[in-house]
Write an enzyme that holds these catalytic residues in place. Structure first.
Site, PDB file in Angstrom:
ATOM      1  N   ASP A 272       0.772  -1.245  -0.150  1.00  0.00           N
ATOM      2  CA  ASP A 272       0.090   0.067  -0.090  1.00  0.00           C
ATOM      3  C   ASP A 272       0.821   1.249  -0.134  1.00  0.00           C
ATOM      4  OD1 ASP A 272      -2.688  -0.923   0.046  1.00  0.00           O
ATOM      5  OD2 ASP A 272      -2.424  -1.404   2.156  1.00  0.00           O
TER       6      ASP A 272
ATOM      7  N   HIS B 298      -0.559  -1.136  -4.591  1.00  0.00           N
ATOM      8  CA  HIS B 298      -2.037  -0.462  -4.676  1.00  0.00           C
ATOM      9  C   HIS B 298      -1.547   0.934  -4.361  1.00  0.00           C
ATOM     10  CE1 HIS B 298      -5.848   0.402  -2.205  1.00  0.00           C
ATOM     11  NE2 HIS B 298      -5.669   1.063  -3.257  1.00  0.00           N
TER      12      HIS B 298
ATOM     13  N   GLY C 292      -5.263   1.212   8.227  1.00  0.00           N
ATOM     14  CA  GLY C 292      -5.572  -0.276   8.637  1.00  0.00           C
ATOM     15  C   GLY C 292      -6.450  -0.280   9.660  1.00  0.00           C
TER      16      GLY C 292
ATOM     17  N   ASP D 168     -10.383  -4.975  -0.231  1.00  0.00           N
ATOM     18  CA  ASP D 168      -9.224  -4.646   0.474  1.00  0.00           C
ATOM     19  C   ASP D 168      -9.631  -3.626   1.427  1.00  0.00           C
ATOM     20  OD1 ASP D 168      -6.781  -3.584   1.439  1.00  0.00           O
ATOM     21  OD2 ASP D 168      -6.357  -2.351  -0.122  1.00  0.00           O
TER      22      ASP D 168
ATOM     23  N   SER E 149      -4.369  -6.203   8.969  1.00  0.00           N
ATOM     24  CA  SER E 149      -4.207  -6.001  10.392  1.00  0.00           C
ATOM     25  C   SER E 149      -4.645  -7.537  10.900  1.00  0.00           C
ATOM     26  CB  SER E 149      -5.304  -5.300  10.818  1.00  0.00           C
ATOM     27  OG  SER E 149      -4.918  -3.774  10.471  1.00  0.00           O
TER      28      SER E 149
HETATM   29 ZN    ZN Z   1      -4.430  -1.799  -0.509  1.00  0.00          ZN
END
Ligand code: ZN
Length: 189
Positions: free
Chosen positions: A5, A36, A114, A145, A168
């Site tokens: 991410d 991403h 997250g 996601d 997480s």
């Molecule tokens: Zn992501």
């Protein structure tokens, strides 16, 4: 695969990491790297992420005025293309791009942090996009996601997702391998 991410502090209200870390990760694994990009105007960076080792690049529909150009740039750089949408973006907004992409990433929480809970309405968008792909004969991956755990993963799969990101939930687990299996099997924990 490993989901990576990238946040720029502008498109989302958080900053994570970028190219130098991707380079390090690439040097120590052969895993598929699913990058991403939660960054504004991703077209500026997709080539560099592909050259640094991204196998799949997800960028946000909301982040660029040039969706088609960004898709072409990712393809030209040799990576697979994934188009991402935030929870408030309608499913229909990706329809015109479905024949051009390998995957659609439906964010199941607001991107940026997250540990959030899955927004149930986002799974309806997964259903709509999966139905559209089936109706138009497209072999499309749909990735979810955010807020994925042993309870929500089976719901996402039922809605039509076949690529499941978990952050997480996995990193807090005592045994990550077992927890991955749990998500894959769809059993309740
Ligand atoms: Zn992501």
């Amino acid at each position: 695969m490993l989901h990576f991410d990238v946040m720029d502090g502008i498109f989302v209200n958080n900053i994570s990491y970028g190219l130098p870390l991707l380079e390090q990760v690439r040097s120590c694994t052969d895993m598929i790297l699913d990058v991403h990009l939660m960054i504004t105007r991703p077209e500026r960076y997709v080539e560099r992420f592909a050259k640094t080792g991204a196998d799949i690049i997800s960028f946000h529909l909301e982040a660029t005025d040039d969706v088609r150009g960004t898709i072409s740039a990712i393809r030209a750089a040799g990576a697979k293309v994934s188009l991402a949408i935030k929870p408030a973006t309608p499913a229909q907004s990706v329809f015109e791009y479905l024949p051009l992409v390998d995957m659609v990433l439906v964010m199941t929480v607001e991107p940026g942090f997250g540990g959030q809970s899955l927004i149930p309405e986002t799974l309806e968008k997964v259903e709509i996009i999966r139905r559209r792909a089936q109706e138009t004969g497209l072999d499309l991956d749909i990735e979810v996601d955010g807020g994925i755990n042993a309870q929500t993963a089976p719901e996402a799969k039922k809605a039509g997702a076949n690529v499941i990101v978990s952050g997480s939930f996995l990193f807090r687990a005592d045994d990550m391998k077992k927890t991955v299996e749990l998500i894959k099997e769809g059993n309740k924990c």
